[in-house]
Design a protein around this motif. Structure first.
Motif, PDB file in Angstrom:
ATOM      1  N   ASP A  10      -2.431   6.289  -6.850  1.00 46.39           N
ATOM      2  CA  ASP A  10      -2.313   7.462  -5.988  1.00 46.39           C
ATOM      3  C   ASP A  10      -3.625   7.710  -5.238  1.00 46.39           C
ATOM      4  N   ASN A  11      -3.491   8.206  -4.026  1.00 44.08           N
ATOM      5  CA  ASN A  11      -4.641   8.534  -3.173  1.00 44.08           C
ATOM      6  C   ASN A  11      -5.472   7.317  -2.774  1.00 44.08           C
ATOM      7  N   SER A  12      -4.874   6.129  -2.848  1.00 49.91           N
ATOM      8  CA  SER A  12      -5.586   4.924  -2.401  1.00 49.91           C
ATOM      9  C   SER A  12      -5.917   5.045  -0.917  1.00 49.91           C
ATOM     10  N   LEU A  13      -7.126   4.584  -0.578  1.00 48.87           N
ATOM     11  CA  LEU A  13      -7.576   4.592   0.816  1.00 48.87           C
ATOM     12  C   LEU A  13      -7.809   3.151   1.264  1.00 48.87           C
ATOM     13  N   PHE A  14      -7.130   2.765   2.337  1.00 47.40           N
ATOM     14  CA  PHE A  14      -7.274   1.443   2.934  1.00 47.40           C
ATOM     15  C   PHE A  14      -8.113   1.562   4.199  1.00 47.40           C
ATOM     16  N   LEU A  34       4.040   3.323   3.356  1.00 45.10           N
ATOM     17  CA  LEU A  34       4.066   3.282   1.887  1.00 45.10           C
ATOM     18  C   LEU A  34       3.539   4.577   1.270  1.00 45.10           C
ATOM     19  N   GLY A  35       2.946   5.437   2.116  1.00 47.16           N
ATOM     20  CA  GLY A  35       2.485   6.737   1.649  1.00 47.16           C
ATOM     21  C   GLY A  35       1.016   6.808   1.292  1.00 47.16           C
ATOM     22  N   ASN A  82     -10.874   1.953  -1.135  1.00 45.79           N
ATOM     23  CA  ASN A  82     -10.442   1.104  -2.245  1.00 45.79           C
ATOM     24  C   ASN A  82     -10.156  -0.323  -1.802  1.00 45.79           C
ATOM     25  N   TYR A  83      -9.520  -0.460  -0.628  1.00 43.80           N
ATOM     26  CA  TYR A  83      -9.090  -1.770  -0.153  1.00 43.80           C
ATOM     27  C   TYR A  83      -9.501  -1.947   1.303  1.00 43.80           C
TER      28      TYR A  83
END
Length: 330
Positions: A10-14, A34-35, A82-83
């Motif tokens: 949750d709350n992943s930042l790309f 994907l949200g 994160n990514y």
């Protein structure tokens, strides 16, 4: 879609560099769908403002105008990320032959800046765009990782160098890096204009506008044309890959082989284009392009095994979708 059920924390930042470009904007869209949150970094030198405007109403989207040649910009862009999906680069083999210093600065130093900024900011996964051009004059088909030839252009040199730097960052600094060797990607939002435009959108636009396309060479060169959805799948699955898959480069294609002349005639048929005598509109033929590979076809078994890559979009399915998109937009 083969990536629609992928799950990230949750709350992943790309961070998508080059996110205003063809591949980058499609990646931004997929991640948002994907949200998850997306930060797009682009200097708009080749990317388009319209590809940024598409997502401005989405609260999970953030745009940063900036250049990966500037290290501080890369550091700012990587904060909290994160990514990283590093797509920022200048393409085109012929243009790289004309501008070798720029390609070194943008494609090599820029990628190195992003690797270092990712390391310093604790990024989990660094996925970056490489290219089938790294196979150079290696004559065997299909193209297989670990069996490369002599490089044929500064563009190919830049992508091969990026792969070597990425390996170093996995080996010495523990940054999980995954190189994706794209094979002739095509699809929605690919720019049909300019001297260095990719062949499929350029042909489609010219045919729709009543112009006669020019094929460089005899048209018997072959390519593993790869629809954009397959590339999105590869990027997202690389973000979920195990550490043992890091520090490597992977062929990203469908595994097919299409001849340029066949593609041209297929587009003519699909668009219903005829000449004045109601016959097939024949193309013009020009000289071969310097630095081009004659034939390209990918072995994708390594990506299947290590990344779980399982491309769903064949050339035939993809070209129908591309034609429909350009018909609506042009």
């Amino acid at each position: 879609m083969s990536y629609s059920n992928l799950k990230f924390p949750d709350n992943s930042l790309f961070l998508v560099t080059g996110g205003a470009g063809f591949i980058g904007s499609n990646l931004c869209e997929a991640v948002l769908n994907l949200g998850y949150k997306v930060r797009c970094l682009d200097d708009l030198s080749t990317g388009k403002q319209e590809n940024v405007d598409l997502f401005f109403d989405n609260p999970n989207y953030e745009f940063m105008k900036g250049d990966i040649k500037d290290f501080q910009t890369c550091m700012d862009a990587c904060r909290g990320v994160n990514y990283v999906l590093n797509q920022a680069a200048w393409g085109s083999v012929p243009r790289s032959i004309e501008m070798p210093l720029f390609y070194c600065a943008n494609n090599i130093t820029g990628t190195l800046n992003m690797l270092e900024a990712s390391r310093q900011n604790g990024v989990k996964k660094f996925v970056y765009a490489s290219s089938s051009s790294v196979y150079g004059d290696e004559p065997n088909l299909p193209k297989r990782e670990g069996r490369e030839g002599n490089l044929l252009s500064p563009y190919a040199v830049s992508k091969r160098t990026d792969e070597e730097w990425a390996k170093q960052y996995t080996k010495h600094y523990g940054l999980d890096t995954y190189g994706l060797r794209y094979f002739n990607v095509f699809g929605r939002r690919q720019d049909p204009d300019g001297a260095y435009a990719a062949v499929i959108p350029k042909f489609i636009k010219q045919l729709i506008n009543g112009e006669t396309p020019t094929i460089n060479g005899d048209g018997k060169q072959s390519r593993d044309f790869t629809y954009i959805e397959n590339v999105i799948e590869a990027n997202l699955k690389a973000c979920l890959a195990e550490h043992k898959a890091a520090g490597e480069a992977y062929n990203i294609a469908y595994g097919g082989r299409e001849y340029l002349l066949d593609i041209y005639y297929g587009l003519v048929d699909a668009l219903g284009i005829k000449d004045k005598e109601s016959k097939h509109l024949e193309p013009n033929f020009g000289p071969d392009r310097a630095g081009d590979i004659k034939h390209s076809n990918a072995d994708i078994s390594k990506a299947k095994e290590m990344l779980g890559y399982d491309p769903e979009w064949s050339f035939e399915r993809g070209i129908k979708a591309a034609i429909d998109w350009y018909r609506e937009k042009l």
